[in-house]
Write a protein that holds these residues in place. Structure first.
Motif, PDB file in Angstrom:
ATOM      1  N   ALA A 158      12.937   5.478  -7.625  1.00 42.55           N
ATOM      2  CA  ALA A 158      12.742   5.730  -9.276  1.00 42.55           C
ATOM      3  C   ALA A 158      11.654   6.454  -9.263  1.00 42.55           C
ATOM      4  CB  ALA A 158      12.791   4.753 -10.127  1.00 42.55           C
ATOM      5  N   MET A 159      10.094   6.016  -8.872  1.00 39.07           N
ATOM      6  CA  MET A 159       8.944   6.293  -8.979  1.00 39.07           C
ATOM      7  C   MET A 159       7.921   6.621  -7.792  1.00 39.07           C
ATOM      8  SD  MET A 159       6.711   4.990 -12.099  1.00 39.07           S
ATOM      9  CE  MET A 159       7.952   6.019 -13.537  1.00 39.07           C
ATOM     10  N   PRO A 160       8.427   7.043  -6.199  1.00 37.93           N
ATOM     11  CA  PRO A 160       7.837   7.307  -5.188  1.00 37.93           C
ATOM     12  C   PRO A 160       6.022   6.701  -5.497  1.00 37.93           C
ATOM     13  CG  PRO A 160       9.292   8.837  -5.725  1.00 37.93           C
ATOM     14  CD  PRO A 160       9.212   8.225  -6.829  1.00 37.93           C
ATOM     15  N   ALA A 161       5.162   5.872  -4.365  1.00 36.90           N
ATOM     16  CA  ALA A 161       4.009   5.228  -4.593  1.00 36.90           C
ATOM     17  C   ALA A 161       3.562   6.237  -2.977  1.00 36.90           C
ATOM     18  CB  ALA A 161       3.604   4.829  -4.943  1.00 36.90           C
ATOM     19  N   PRO A 162       3.718   7.307  -2.202  1.00 40.29           N
ATOM     20  CA  PRO A 162       2.919   7.581  -0.963  1.00 40.29           C
ATOM     21  C   PRO A 162       1.951   7.349  -0.764  1.00 40.29           C
ATOM     22  CG  PRO A 162       3.256   9.518  -2.302  1.00 40.29           C
ATOM     23  CD  PRO A 162       3.430   8.530  -3.232  1.00 40.29           C
ATOM     24  N   LEU A 163       1.141   7.218  -1.689  1.00 41.66           N
ATOM     25  CA  LEU A 163      -0.401   6.381  -1.122  1.00 41.66           C
ATOM     26  C   LEU A 163      -0.398   5.199  -1.674  1.00 41.66           C
ATOM     27  CD1 LEU A 163      -3.562   7.326  -0.868  1.00 41.66           C
ATOM     28  CD2 LEU A 163      -3.489   7.108  -3.378  1.00 41.66           C
ATOM     29  N   ASN A 164      -0.794   3.998  -0.476  1.00 40.77           N
ATOM     30  CA  ASN A 164      -1.032   2.795  -0.425  1.00 40.77           C
ATOM     31  C   ASN A 164       0.088   2.155  -2.051  1.00 40.77           C
ATOM     32  OD1 ASN A 164      -2.939   2.502   0.502  1.00 40.77           O
ATOM     33  ND2 ASN A 164      -4.676   3.990  -1.287  1.00 40.77           N
ATOM     34  N   GLY A 165       1.660   2.680  -2.348  1.00 42.16           N
ATOM     35  CA  GLY A 165       2.517   1.738  -2.827  1.00 42.16           C
ATOM     36  C   GLY A 165       2.519   1.422  -4.146  1.00 42.16           C
ATOM     37  N   PRO A 166       2.143   0.087  -4.501  1.00 42.73           N
ATOM     38  CA  PRO A 166       2.600  -0.703  -5.431  1.00 42.73           C
ATOM     39  C   PRO A 166       0.899  -1.055  -6.277  1.00 42.73           C
ATOM     40  CG  PRO A 166       4.753  -1.622  -4.895  1.00 42.73           C
ATOM     41  CD  PRO A 166       3.515  -0.862  -3.881  1.00 42.73           C
ATOM     42  N   VAL A 167       0.499   0.078  -7.952  1.00 40.44           N
ATOM     43  CA  VAL A 167      -0.713  -0.368  -7.412  1.00 40.44           C
ATOM     44  C   VAL A 167      -1.239  -1.622  -8.119  1.00 40.44           C
ATOM     45  CG1 VAL A 167      -1.777   1.001  -9.350  1.00 40.44           C
ATOM     46  CG2 VAL A 167      -0.397   2.177  -9.036  1.00 40.44           C
ATOM     47  N   LYS A 168      -2.510  -1.382  -7.725  1.00 38.40           N
ATOM     48  CA  LYS A 168      -3.062  -3.182  -8.352  1.00 38.40           C
ATOM     49  C   LYS A 168      -3.183  -2.765  -9.893  1.00 38.40           C
ATOM     50  CE  LYS A 168      -4.469  -4.877  -4.134  1.00 38.40           C
ATOM     51  NZ  LYS A 168      -5.379  -4.602  -2.725  1.00 38.40           N
ATOM     52  N   ALA A 169      -3.330  -4.050 -10.988  1.00 40.00           N
ATOM     53  CA  ALA A 169      -4.188  -4.000 -11.822  1.00 40.00           C
ATOM     54  C   ALA A 169      -5.412  -3.202 -12.255  1.00 40.00           C
ATOM     55  CB  ALA A 169      -3.684  -5.186 -12.249  1.00 40.00           C
ATOM     56  N   GLU A 170      -6.055  -4.067 -11.507  1.00 44.27           N
ATOM     57  CA  GLU A 170      -7.801  -3.166 -11.456  1.00 44.27           C
ATOM     58  C   GLU A 170      -7.506  -2.114 -11.440  1.00 44.27           C
ATOM     59  OE1 GLU A 170      -6.777  -7.276 -10.274  1.00 44.27           O
ATOM     60  OE2 GLU A 170      -5.987  -5.603  -8.719  1.00 44.27           O
ATOM     61  N   GLY A 171      -6.442  -1.203 -10.066  1.00 48.31           N
ATOM     62  CA  GLY A 171      -6.705   0.420 -10.498  1.00 48.31           C
ATOM     63  C   GLY A 171      -6.629   0.863 -11.321  1.00 48.31           C
ATOM     64  N   ILE A 172      -5.738   0.303 -12.453  1.00 47.91           N
ATOM     65  CA  ILE A 172      -5.518   1.044 -13.400  1.00 47.91           C
ATOM     66  C   ILE A 172      -6.657   0.503 -14.227  1.00 47.91           C
ATOM     67  CG2 ILE A 172      -4.085   1.062 -15.896  1.00 47.91           C
ATOM     68  CD1 ILE A 172      -2.383   2.149 -12.894  1.00 47.91           C
ATOM     69  N   GLY A 173      -7.471  -0.515 -14.483  1.00 46.88           N
ATOM     70  CA  GLY A 173      -8.752  -0.796 -15.208  1.00 46.88           C
ATOM     71  C   GLY A 173      -9.607  -0.282 -15.085  1.00 46.88           C
ATOM     72  N   ASN A 174      -9.732  -0.240 -13.772  1.00 44.73           N
ATOM     73  CA  ASN A 174     -11.006   1.078 -13.355  1.00 44.73           C
ATOM     74  C   ASN A 174     -11.524   1.852 -13.949  1.00 44.73           C
ATOM     75  OD1 ASN A 174     -12.492  -0.846 -11.648  1.00 44.73           O
ATOM     76  ND2 ASN A 174     -11.624  -0.238 -10.334  1.00 44.73           N
ATOM     77  N   VAL A 175     -10.132   2.915 -14.252  1.00 37.23           N
ATOM     78  CA  VAL A 175      -9.610   4.439 -14.819  1.00 37.23           C
ATOM     79  C   VAL A 175     -10.365   3.830 -16.317  1.00 37.23           C
ATOM     80  CG1 VAL A 175      -8.640   5.846 -15.136  1.00 37.23           C
ATOM     81  CG2 VAL A 175      -8.704   4.903 -12.869  1.00 37.23           C
ATOM     82  N   LEU A 176      -9.442   2.483 -16.793  1.00 34.19           N
ATOM     83  CA  LEU A 176      -9.326   2.276 -18.770  1.00 34.19           C
ATOM     84  C   LEU A 176     -10.874   2.047 -18.315  1.00 34.19           C
ATOM     85  CD1 LEU A 176      -6.251   0.751 -18.984  1.00 34.19           C
ATOM     86  CD2 LEU A 176      -6.874   2.524 -20.110  1.00 34.19           C
ATOM     87  N   ALA A 177     -11.925   1.630 -17.673  1.00 35.81           N
ATOM     88  CA  ALA A 177     -12.910   1.266 -18.254  1.00 35.81           C
ATOM     89  C   ALA A 177     -14.265   2.624 -18.209  1.00 35.81           C
ATOM     90  CB  ALA A 177     -13.786   0.222 -17.474  1.00 35.81           C
ATOM     91  N   PHE A 178     -14.009   3.327 -17.292  1.00 41.32           N
ATOM     92  CA  PHE A 178     -14.397   4.846 -16.890  1.00 41.32           C
ATOM     93  C   PHE A 178     -14.244   5.135 -18.601  1.00 41.32           C
ATOM     94  CE2 PHE A 178     -14.886   9.427 -16.615  1.00 41.32           C
ATOM     95  CZ  PHE A 178     -15.948   9.337 -16.789  1.00 41.32           C
ATOM     96  N   GLU A 205      15.445  -5.643  -2.717  1.00 43.40           N
ATOM     97  CA  GLU A 205      16.378  -4.894  -3.369  1.00 43.40           C
ATOM     98  C   GLU A 205      15.950  -4.158  -4.384  1.00 43.40           C
ATOM     99  OE1 GLU A 205      19.923  -6.250  -4.517  1.00 43.40           O
ATOM    100  OE2 GLU A 205      20.602  -4.467  -5.617  1.00 43.40           O
ATOM    101  N   GLY A 206      15.082  -4.668  -5.292  1.00 40.45           N
ATOM    102  CA  GLY A 206      14.149  -4.515  -6.359  1.00 40.45           C
ATOM    103  C   GLY A 206      13.182  -3.681  -5.829  1.00 40.45           C
ATOM    104  N   ARG A 207      12.277  -3.770  -5.164  1.00 37.69           N
ATOM    105  CA  ARG A 207      10.559  -3.028  -5.217  1.00 37.69           C
ATOM    106  C   ARG A 207      11.725  -1.630  -4.790  1.00 37.69           C
ATOM    107  NH1 ARG A 207       5.769  -3.690  -2.633  1.00 37.69           N
ATOM    108  NH2 ARG A 207       6.111  -2.406  -0.478  1.00 37.69           N
ATOM    109  N   ALA A 208      13.008  -1.570  -3.786  1.00 43.66           N
ATOM    110  CA  ALA A 208      13.602  -0.183  -3.026  1.00 43.66           C
ATOM    111  C   ALA A 208      13.747   0.605  -4.559  1.00 43.66           C
ATOM    112  CB  ALA A 208      14.403  -0.762  -2.287  1.00 43.66           C
ATOM    113  N   MET A 209      14.637  -0.314  -5.808  1.00 44.00           N
ATOM    114  CA  MET A 209      14.728   0.512  -6.716  1.00 44.00           C
ATOM    115  C   MET A 209      13.607   1.179  -7.477  1.00 44.00           C
ATOM    116  SD  MET A 209      17.286  -0.370  -9.308  1.00 44.00           S
ATOM    117  CE  MET A 209      16.463  -2.221 -10.064  1.00 44.00           C
ATOM    118  N   ALA A 210      12.305   0.332  -7.905  1.00 46.16           N
ATOM    119  CA  ALA A 210      11.695   0.517  -8.396  1.00 46.16           C
ATOM    120  C   ALA A 210      10.286   2.295  -7.550  1.00 46.16           C
ATOM    121  CB  ALA A 210      10.605  -0.933  -8.759  1.00 46.16           C
TER     122      ALA A 210
END
Ligand SMILES: NC(=O)c1ccc[n+]([C@@H]2O[C@H](COP(=O)([O-])OP(=O)(O)OC[C@H]3O[C@@H](n4cnc5c(N)ncnc54)[C@H](O)[C@@H]3O)[C@@H](O)[C@H]2O)c1
Length: 269
Positions: free
Chosen positions: A209-229, A201-206
């Motif tokens: 509100a914020m659909p992620a058609p590419l690969n669903g919820p993001v991994k923390a590393e996915g954000i970290g790699n961009v921050l590192a660049f 239910e929570g996953r469907a709600m999240a």
């Protein structure tokens, strides 16, 4: 070349992943957090932040990057204190040390929540630097319940994303060679969202509100790699950008949609 990077919120989630990525690249990371990092600090407390800045200066003549990532989502004015004022205070308290780098960089973790409906008056108070008025306004919103109180979070992220674009081209940043950008994560699997994402239910709600058609919820590393660049020396010319790492939410009608550029000006002649 090895660089020295300060990462806030390094004790958990995106900050922890970013610190690990930077360390694996051979850089020195100074992690700041309430707990579980190199220096314990409460970013909402000016004395605590100044003490942390002094400790960093005692051991480092300069720093090369700041990742202002720490954040909370409480549907209360604490979101404003940590996510908006805390991020700016962190950057300002370390800016002297940063200016001594030959390739100074700042990256902020904003959010795709900056694209969601919010309270424009609260955003305006934040951007005007009206600290006490913003906190009083946000507290009032939180008293109306979590749905209205959520504007504290979305406004904190909308304002910090706007602030990045405001300061990036100025003498204080571009004029000093400082690139400053933000990442706007969509739904990311961290301690912040653990409870929400633990039920169907929570996953469907999240993701509703914020659909992620590419690969669903993001991994923390996915954000970290961009921050590192963004805090790398190689990022010499990108500044004032808010990069949404959200599985596609921004490009959907619920985000900004396909046309970011609005009506093109008509070519003359
Ligand atoms: N998880 C998501 O879905 C998501 C989505 C968009 C944006 N974000 C943003 O990403 C950033 C990191 O969040 P996360 O998902 O890794 O969450 P997290 O809870 O795993 O990590 C946040 C860290 O910030 C620290 N922190 C909070 N208040 C602090 C304070 N006053 N002083 C010092 N440190 C403090 C916490 O102790 C924690 O370690 C936040 O700015 C958050 O708003 C997260």
């Amino acid at each position: 070349m090895a660089r020295t990077i300060v990462v806030t919120g390094a004790g958990s989630g995106i900050g922890k992943a970013t610190a690990e990525i930077l360390r694996a690249q051979g850089h020195t990371v100074i992690g700041l957090d309430l707990r579980g990092a190199d220096i314990e600090v409460d970013l909402t407390d000016a004395d605590s932040l100044q003490a942390a800045a002094r400790e960093i200066a005692a051991h480092h003549d300069s720093i090369d990057g700041i990742v202002a990532n720490a954040g909370v989502t409480t549907n209360s004015a604490l979101d404003l204190k940590v996510n908006y004022f805390g991020a700016i205070d962190t950057i300002e308290s370390l800016k002297d040390l940063l200016e001594k780098s030959s390739a100074p960089r700042v990256a902020i973790t904003a959010s795709a929540a900056s694209l969601q409906p919010t309270d424009p008056e609260l955003v305006a108070l934040l951007l005007a630097g009206k600290h006490d008025e913003a906190i009083a306004y946000g507290t009032k919103l939180s008293e109306a319940g979590p749905a209205v109180g959520y504007a504290n979070y979305s406004a904190s992220k909308r304002a910090i994303a706007t602030w990045v674009r405001r300061v990036a081209p100025t003498d204080d940043y571009a004029g000093k060679g400082i690139a400053i950008n933000a990442v706007g994560p969509g739904v990311v699997k961290t301690a912040m969202t653990e409870q929400l994402l633990s039920t169907e239910e929570g996953r469907a709600m999240a993701l509703g509100a914020m659909p992620a058609p590419l690969n669903g919820p993001v991994k923390a590393e996915g954000i970290g790699n961009v921050l590192a660049f963004l805090v790398s020396a190689e990022n010499a010319s990108m500044t004032g950008q808010v990069i949404y790492v959200d599985g596609g939410f921004d490009a959907l009608p619920q985000g900004r949609g396909e046309d970011l550029w609005h009506s093109p000006k008509h070519i003359d002649g």
